[in-house]
Design a protein around this motif. Structure first.
Motif, short mmCIF file in Angstrom:
data_model
loop_
_atom_site.label_atom_id
_atom_site.label_comp_id
_atom_site.label_asym_id
_atom_site.label_seq_id
_atom_site.Cartn_x
_atom_site.Cartn_y
_atom_site.Cartn_z
N LYS A 134 0.83 -1.21 0.00
CA LYS A 134 0.00 0.00 0.00
C LYS A 134 0.87 1.26 0.00
O LYS A 134 0.57 2.22 -0.71
CB LYS A 134 -0.95 -0.01 1.20
N LEU A 135 1.92 1.23 0.78
CA LEU A 135 2.80 2.40 0.81
C LEU A 135 3.45 2.63 -0.56
O LEU A 135 3.56 3.77 -1.01
CB LEU A 135 3.88 2.21 1.89
N LYS A 136 3.84 1.55 -1.22
CA LYS A 136 4.41 1.69 -2.57
C LYS A 136 3.38 2.25 -3.54
O LYS A 136 3.68 3.15 -4.33
CB LYS A 136 4.91 0.32 -3.07
N ARG A 137 2.16 1.69 -3.50
CA ARG A 137 1.13 2.16 -4.42
C ARG A 137 0.76 3.61 -4.17
O ARG A 137 0.38 4.34 -5.09
CB ARG A 137 -0.13 1.28 -4.30
N SER A 138 0.86 4.05 -2.94
CA SER A 138 0.51 5.43 -2.62
C SER A 138 1.48 6.44 -3.20
O SER A 138 1.14 7.61 -3.40
CB SER A 138 0.46 5.61 -1.10
N GLY A 139 2.72 6.00 -3.45
CA GLY A 139 3.75 6.92 -3.93
C GLY A 139 4.33 7.81 -2.85
O GLY A 139 5.08 8.75 -3.15
N LEU A 140 4.01 7.53 -1.58
CA LEU A 140 4.44 8.40 -0.48
C LEU A 140 5.73 7.95 0.20
O LEU A 140 6.26 8.68 1.03
CB LEU A 140 3.32 8.50 0.57
N ALA A 141 6.21 6.78 -0.15
CA ALA A 141 7.39 6.23 0.53
C ALA A 141 8.60 7.17 0.53
O ALA A 141 9.31 7.27 1.54
CB ALA A 141 7.77 4.88 -0.07
#
Length: 228
Positions: A134-141
């Motif tokens: 989910k963090l990867k998909r969010s682009g926020l990492a």
């Protein structure tokens, strides 16, 4: 709350950075429609199942899926067809790919905070692979200096977070949407907290609202910039 005292800002993920519970509620409503003819309170039946499974299964999509199917079979028995259960399972599995689209103002706020003096940590609970994805998909990492994913958020996990970040609890500022998991245990170990309620709350996360001298409540994530 003296901002200069903080060295680390820890930020929850689900329902703080992106909508998670809204997707889970869609599956819950699917279950409720199926079992409503067989019980007086479908929501309570799921609550009973999830509460009983929590110690063994913890949090996350897989635990949720087991509890959903278990509730369906326990309440409705053989009256549910294989097709009905299969459709319910498919709904559950889609949760593994929920979009994790950042909530309004989240990306811009993280960008500004990234330029500040505090170390940024994403501190979330759940299944490791699911939370990482989910963090990867969010682009926020890229906005975070570190990511810590735990099976639960209790005082113990908050103390471990402080130990890993080499800080005293008083130097930690926690941001999250759950009074039970994000706010109360952080305050209990001596940290400060910023509470940003989400419009829906998982029933196992419900607690009575409280005030605390080291807690601030905000209306939306972007309000962090005004405060910090």
């Amino acid at each position: 709350m003296k901002l200069e005292q903080f060295k680390v800002i820890a930020i929850d993920a689900d329902d703080t950075l992106w909508d998670c519970q809204g997707h889970f509620e869609q599956v819950e409503n699917h279950l409720y429609r199926l079992i409503e003819p067989y019980c007086d309170d479908p929501k309570h039946e799921l609550f009973v199942t999830e509460s009983g499974n929590m110690a063994d299964l913890g949090y996350g999509c897989k635990a949720f899926t087991i509890s959903i199917l278990e509730t369906a079979m326990r309440v409705a028995g053989n009256d549910l067809s294989v097709t009905m259960l299969s459709d319910l399972l498919d709904d559950c599995k889609r949760l593994l790919h929920l979009p994790a689209t950042p909530l309004p103002g989240v990306r811009e706020t993280l960008q500004e905070l990234r330029n500040g003096p505090m170390r940024m940590v994403c501190f979330t609970k759940g299944e490791l692979q699911d939370q990482e994805n989910k963090l990867k998909r969010s682009g926020l990492a890229p906005f975070f200096d570190d990511v810590e994913i735990t099976s639960d958020k209790t005082q113990h996990e908050f103390l471990m977070l402080c130990e890993h970040q080499h800080i005293h609890p008083s130097q930690l500022l926690m941001v999250g949407n759950s009074l039970k998991s994000d706010i109360a245990p952080a305050l209990a170990v001596g940290a400060s907290a910023i509470y940003i309620p989400f419009h829906v709350t998982w029933q196992l996360e419900h607690v009575e609202h409280f005030d605390h001298p080291h807690m601030v409540q905000l209306g939306q994530f972007s309000d962090l910039l005004r405060l910090l």
